[in-house]
Write a protein that holds these residues in place. Structure first.
Motif, PDB file in Angstrom:
ATOM      1  N   VAL A  59      39.122  38.482  44.474  1.00  0.00           N
ATOM      2  CA  VAL A  59      37.690  38.167  44.586  1.00  0.00           C
ATOM      3  C   VAL A  59      37.001  39.261  45.380  1.00  0.00           C
ATOM      4  CG1 VAL A  59      36.013  36.574  45.607  1.00  0.00           C
ATOM      5  CG2 VAL A  59      37.968  35.665  44.348  1.00  0.00           C
ATOM      6  N   GLU A  60      37.611  39.669  46.472  1.00  0.00           N
ATOM      7  CA  GLU A  60      37.012  40.697  47.332  1.00  0.00           C
ATOM      8  C   GLU A  60      36.937  42.056  46.639  1.00  0.00           C
ATOM      9  OE1 GLU A  60      37.192  41.690  52.062  1.00  0.00           O
ATOM     10  OE2 GLU A  60      38.960  40.843  51.085  1.00  0.00           O
ATOM     11  N   ARG A  61      37.921  42.384  45.823  1.00  0.00           N
ATOM     12  CA  ARG A  61      37.952  43.685  45.126  1.00  0.00           C
ATOM     13  C   ARG A  61      37.115  43.710  43.851  1.00  0.00           C
ATOM     14  NH1 ARG A  61      43.519  43.015  45.427  1.00  0.00           N
ATOM     15  NH2 ARG A  61      43.460  42.649  43.195  1.00  0.00           N
ATOM     16  N   CYS A  62      36.671  42.570  43.383  1.00  0.00           N
ATOM     17  CA  CYS A  62      35.991  42.479  42.087  1.00  0.00           C
ATOM     18  C   CYS A  62      34.732  43.363  42.043  1.00  0.00           C
ATOM     19  CB  CYS A  62      35.620  41.025  41.813  1.00  0.00           C
ATOM     20  SG  CYS A  62      34.775  40.786  40.257  1.00  0.00           S
ATOM     21  N   ARG A  63      34.695  44.269  41.089  1.00  0.00           N
ATOM     22  CA  ARG A  63      33.540  45.146  40.891  1.00  0.00           C
ATOM     23  C   ARG A  63      33.222  45.158  39.402  1.00  0.00           C
ATOM     24  NH1 ARG A  63      34.220  44.914  45.668  1.00  0.00           N
ATOM     25  NH2 ARG A  63      34.526  46.559  47.161  1.00  0.00           N
ATOM     26  N   VAL A  64      32.209  44.409  39.003  1.00  0.00           N
ATOM     27  CA  VAL A  64      31.820  44.379  37.603  1.00  0.00           C
ATOM     28  C   VAL A  64      30.339  44.722  37.512  1.00  0.00           C
ATOM     29  CG1 VAL A  64      31.591  42.984  35.519  1.00  0.00           C
ATOM     30  CG2 VAL A  64      33.541  42.627  37.030  1.00  0.00           C
ATOM     31  N   CYS A  65      30.042  45.784  36.813  1.00  0.00           N
ATOM     32  CA  CYS A  65      28.663  46.196  36.580  1.00  0.00           C
ATOM     33  C   CYS A  65      28.593  46.738  35.157  1.00  0.00           C
ATOM     34  CB  CYS A  65      28.246  47.263  37.585  1.00  0.00           C
ATOM     35  SG  CYS A  65      26.501  47.687  37.478  1.00  0.00           S
ATOM     36  N   ASN A 121      32.829  39.570  47.233  1.00  0.00           N
ATOM     37  CA  ASN A 121      32.854  40.968  46.827  1.00  0.00           C
ATOM     38  C   ASN A 121      31.650  41.688  47.431  1.00  0.00           C
ATOM     39  OD1 ASN A 121      30.761  40.128  45.156  1.00  0.00           O
ATOM     40  ND2 ASN A 121      31.718  40.807  43.266  1.00  0.00           N
ATOM     41  N   LYS A 122      31.617  42.992  47.275  1.00  0.00           N
ATOM     42  CA  LYS A 122      30.564  43.805  47.889  1.00  0.00           C
ATOM     43  C   LYS A 122      29.172  43.405  47.394  1.00  0.00           C
ATOM     44  CE  LYS A 122      29.272  48.582  48.742  1.00  0.00           C
ATOM     45  NZ  LYS A 122      29.591  49.983  48.476  1.00  0.00           N
ATOM     46  N   ALA A 123      29.059  43.063  46.113  1.00  0.00           N
ATOM     47  CA  ALA A 123      27.758  42.694  45.546  1.00  0.00           C
ATOM     48  C   ALA A 123      27.207  41.405  46.146  1.00  0.00           C
ATOM     49  CB  ALA A 123      27.868  42.553  44.025  1.00  0.00           C
ATOM     50  N   ARG A 146      25.325  42.648  37.028  1.00  0.00           N
ATOM     51  CA  ARG A 146      26.345  42.754  38.071  1.00  0.00           C
ATOM     52  C   ARG A 146      26.896  41.358  38.360  1.00  0.00           C
ATOM     53  NH1 ARG A 146      24.571  46.528  42.168  1.00  0.00           N
ATOM     54  NH2 ARG A 146      25.688  47.941  40.832  1.00  0.00           N
ATOM     55  N   LEU A 147      28.204  41.302  38.666  1.00  0.00           N
ATOM     56  CA  LEU A 147      28.856  40.043  39.015  1.00  0.00           C
ATOM     57  C   LEU A 147      28.958  39.930  40.529  1.00  0.00           C
ATOM     58  CD1 LEU A 147      30.504  37.500  38.087  1.00  0.00           C
ATOM     59  CD2 LEU A 147      32.533  38.910  38.379  1.00  0.00           C
ATOM     60  N   ARG A 148      28.469  38.814  41.060  1.00  0.00           N
ATOM     61  CA  ARG A 148      28.622  38.485  42.477  1.00  0.00           C
ATOM     62  C   ARG A 148      29.632  37.353  42.574  1.00  0.00           C
ATOM     63  NH1 ARG A 148      22.230  37.851  43.769  1.00  0.00           N
ATOM     64  NH2 ARG A 148      21.723  40.050  43.933  1.00  0.00           N
ATOM     65  N   ALA A 149      30.556  37.451  43.518  1.00  0.00           N
ATOM     66  CA  ALA A 149      31.581  36.416  43.646  1.00  0.00           C
ATOM     67  C   ALA A 149      31.813  36.068  45.108  1.00  0.00           C
ATOM     68  CB  ALA A 149      32.886  36.887  43.018  1.00  0.00           C
ATOM     69  N   LEU A 150      31.904  34.762  45.389  1.00  0.00           N
ATOM     70  CA  LEU A 150      32.174  34.273  46.732  1.00  0.00           C
ATOM     71  C   LEU A 150      33.114  33.086  46.619  1.00  0.00           C
ATOM     72  CD1 LEU A 150      30.076  33.960  49.778  1.00  0.00           C
ATOM     73  CD2 LEU A 150      30.807  31.789  48.839  1.00  0.00           C
ATOM     74  N   ALA A 151      34.172  33.082  47.431  1.00  0.00           N
ATOM     75  CA  ALA A 151      35.094  31.952  47.486  1.00  0.00           C
ATOM     76  C   ALA A 151      35.120  31.430  48.917  1.00  0.00           C
ATOM     77  CB  ALA A 151      36.491  32.373  47.046  1.00  0.00           C
ATOM     78  N   ASP A 210      36.304  35.760  33.906  1.00  0.00           N
ATOM     79  CA  ASP A 210      36.078  36.083  32.496  1.00  0.00           C
ATOM     80  C   ASP A 210      35.098  35.112  31.851  1.00  0.00           C
ATOM     81  OD1 ASP A 210      37.885  38.118  32.922  1.00  0.00           O
ATOM     82  OD2 ASP A 210      39.553  37.109  31.902  1.00  0.00           O
ATOM     83  N   GLY A 211      35.219  33.829  32.200  1.00  0.00           N
ATOM     84  CA  GLY A 211      34.299  32.834  31.657  1.00  0.00           C
ATOM     85  C   GLY A 211      32.874  33.054  32.134  1.00  0.00           C
ATOM     86  N   ALA A 212      32.708  33.392  33.409  1.00  0.00           N
ATOM     87  CA  ALA A 212      31.369  33.639  33.955  1.00  0.00           C
ATOM     88  C   ALA A 212      30.728  34.863  33.322  1.00  0.00           C
ATOM     89  CB  ALA A 212      31.442  33.798  35.467  1.00  0.00           C
ATOM     90  N   LEU A 213      31.520  35.916  33.115  1.00  0.00           N
ATOM     91  CA  LEU A 213      30.974  37.120  32.478  1.00  0.00           C
ATOM     92  C   LEU A 213      30.534  36.839  31.046  1.00  0.00           C
ATOM     93  CD1 LEU A 213      33.410  39.825  33.860  1.00  0.00           C
ATOM     94  CD2 LEU A 213      30.979  39.554  34.387  1.00  0.00           C
TER      95      LEU A 213
END
Length: 129
Positions: free
Chosen positions: A60-66, A104-106, A78-83, A22-25
């Protein structure tokens, strides 16, 4: 445009993931200025931790934000996320048993190859066929 945040924490749990996401978005949307020639912007989040809760890794893997701006006429975000779990053992040439990475996929085509180059001991060598 790409906006990158790197977070280092001892343990990634759902509360930490939701706070980071939420903070990153919000942080990224403050910086993106859609206009007629704007095409795409990416907000990338890289999380380095010692351990994680399985629910947080799955999130993190399911995260889909566009998000599109003006129905896509002024581009999108689009949000890209890697842990990445950093090993607790000293660096070795072999893959430590506690090393792991989710994205995530992105992020698969962009952040994952960067993580593979930055932390080669975390990823098994792909064997030539």
């Amino acid at each position: 445009h790409e906006y990158v945040q790197v977070h280092c924490l001892p343990r990634l749990d759902m509360a930490a993931w939701e706070r980071i996401r939420d903070g990153a978005l919000a942080w990224g949307q403050e910086r993106i200025r859609p206009h007629d020639e704007h095409m795409a912007s990416y907000v990338s989040v890289i999380i380095l931790c010692r351990s994680w809760h399985q629910d947080a890794a799955a999130a993190v893997e399911r995260c889909r934000v566009c998000k599109s701006f003006w129905l896509g006429l002024r581009g999108w975000m689009r949000l890209r996320a890697l842990a990445l779990i950093l090993p607790s053992a000293p660096w070795r040439d072999t893959v430590p048993p506690d090393a792991a990475c989710v994205c995530n996929k992105a992020a698969r085509a962009t952040l994952l190859p960067l993580a593979r180059r930055a932390f080669p001991s975390h990823f098994p060598q792909e064997r030539a066929s």
